[in-house]
Design an enzyme around this catalytic site. Structure first.
Site, mmCIF file in Angstrom:
data_model
loop_
_atom_site.group_PDB
_atom_site.id
_atom_site.type_symbol
_atom_site.label_atom_id
_atom_site.label_comp_id
_atom_site.label_asym_id
_atom_site.label_seq_id
_atom_site.Cartn_x
_atom_site.Cartn_y
_atom_site.Cartn_z
ATOM 1 N N HIS A 286 -7.462 3.242 3.356
ATOM 2 C CA HIS A 286 -7.446 4.016 4.595
ATOM 3 C C HIS A 286 -8.856 4.215 5.156
ATOM 4 C CE1 HIS A 286 -3.464 5.065 3.039
ATOM 5 N NE2 HIS A 286 -3.152 5.523 4.231
ATOM 6 N N ASP B 144 0.861 -1.178 0.000
ATOM 7 C CA ASP B 144 0.000 0.000 0.000
ATOM 8 C C ASP B 144 0.898 1.228 0.000
ATOM 9 O OD1 ASP B 144 -2.409 1.494 0.114
ATOM 10 O OD2 ASP B 144 -2.139 1.795 2.264
ATOM 11 N N SER B 145 0.298 2.380 -0.242
ATOM 12 C CA SER B 145 1.043 3.637 -0.211
ATOM 13 C C SER B 145 1.399 4.050 1.211
ATOM 14 C CB SER B 145 0.225 4.750 -0.870
ATOM 15 O OG SER B 145 -0.976 4.955 -0.150
ATOM 16 N N GLU C 218 -3.525 8.301 8.388
ATOM 17 C CA GLU C 218 -2.067 8.133 8.411
ATOM 18 C C GLU C 218 -1.448 8.748 9.672
ATOM 19 O OE1 GLU C 218 0.921 6.198 6.114
ATOM 20 O OE2 GLU C 218 -1.240 6.344 5.792
ATOM 21 N N CYS D 96 -4.190 -1.217 -2.362
ATOM 22 C CA CYS D 96 -4.190 0.221 -2.643
ATOM 23 C C CYS D 96 -5.012 0.418 -3.902
ATOM 24 C CB CYS D 96 -2.755 0.710 -2.848
ATOM 25 S SG CYS D 96 -2.626 2.444 -3.356
ATOM 26 N N CYS E 264 -10.601 3.416 -0.932
ATOM 27 C CA CYS E 264 -9.232 3.646 -0.465
ATOM 28 C C CYS E 264 -9.083 2.823 0.806
ATOM 29 C CB CYS E 264 -8.990 5.129 -0.172
ATOM 30 S SG CYS E 264 -7.389 5.479 0.601
#
Length: 265
Positions: free
Chosen positions: A186, A10-11, A152, A73, A184
């Site tokens: 997240h 993932d990013s 994040e 992602c 996403c």
């Protein structure tokens, strides 16, 4: 049986939402996770740039002899999945097709919302796939990039999180939906805030669940499940600040059998 690890990328920390489900559905699998925090965020990068970053991680997984790669992602799935599937010797599973499947399985899916990073929404990857599978679906897309740093930076559950969700999802006040794809990885960590904003009549679809189901199905069909009895130790890497990864893993992963380290790619 195949006791090699599964690679997950993932990013940033969003991929931990996928690991959480893998630990539930495939508890005997050994995982190698790369959160590319050194190049975070992906959502504001070009598709070409994201594709190259994903390839770098895939090549690392190849050196680690993984049996499968999960692109946890949505931005990287939209930008790089066909390239990864072509160039890697192992199966590569992305988020978008499974996410659409999960949305269309809901009882009420005539109007489907999609929230994601700027890059994911600009690609219209979810809209294209939704209409490929069901042309009658009404799709409302919304880039919600500001939600990503909330997760994040460990700010879920805060007043700022609720305010940011309210601002980013105002479009659905005028364009009501029945089902929302959390496009996403997240965003599942903001499910409480999102549900409060939209109301509990709106079904939230986490593509991670269908993605892990797809991975489990492939492993089962190809006799590639891990046959060990014990809970294997997984390795979590960050290309950025490993302390942020440690904090996220401690907060969101119930399985504590993992190590965290920095990775240079």
């Amino acid at each position: 049986m195949d006791n090699r690890p599964i690679g997950i990328m993932d990013s940033g920390l969003g991929g931990l939402s996928v690991i959480r489900i893998v630990n539930q559905q495939l508890p005997h699998e050994k995982l190698i996770f790369v959160g590319d925090q050194g190049h975070f965020p992906y959502g504001t990068r070009t598709q070409q740039d994201v594709c190259q970053l994903a390839l770098n991680i895939a090549r690392f997984f190849k050196r680690q002899n993984v049996k499968m790669m999960i692109v946890a992602c949505n931005t990287a799935t939209a930008a790089a999945l066909p390239t990864l599937q072509k160039e890697m010797p192992f199966p590569v599973i992305g988020m978008i097709v499974p996410g659409v499947k999960g949305a269309l399985q809901q009882k009420h899916h005539q109007s489907v919302g999609v929230i994601g990073t700027a890059s994911t929404i600009e690609s219209h990857a979810y809209e294209h796939e939704l209409h490929r599978q069901d042309r009658s679906v009404q799709v409302v897309e919304k880039a919600a990039q500001p939600l990503v740093p909330i997760v994040e930076h460990g700010q879920t559950g805060t007043e700022q999180a609720y305010q940011t969700v309210d601002e980013q999802l105002k479009i659905f006040d005028q364009q009501p939906i029945q089902t929302l794809i959390l496009g996403c990885t997240h965003f599942p960590f903001l499910a409480d805030e999102i549900q409060q904003k939209l109301g509990y009549q709106v079904v939230l679809v986490d593509p991670a669940k269908e993605t892990v189901n797809a991975a489990k199905e492939w492993l089962t069909q190809h006799d590639a499940l891990n046959d060990t009895e014990m809970m294997p130790q997984s390795r979590l890497y960050s290309t950025g600040d490993v302390e942020i990864l440690k904090a996220g893993a401690k907060k969101w992963l119930s399985n504590q059998n993992y190590t965290c380290a920095h990775l240079e790619l």
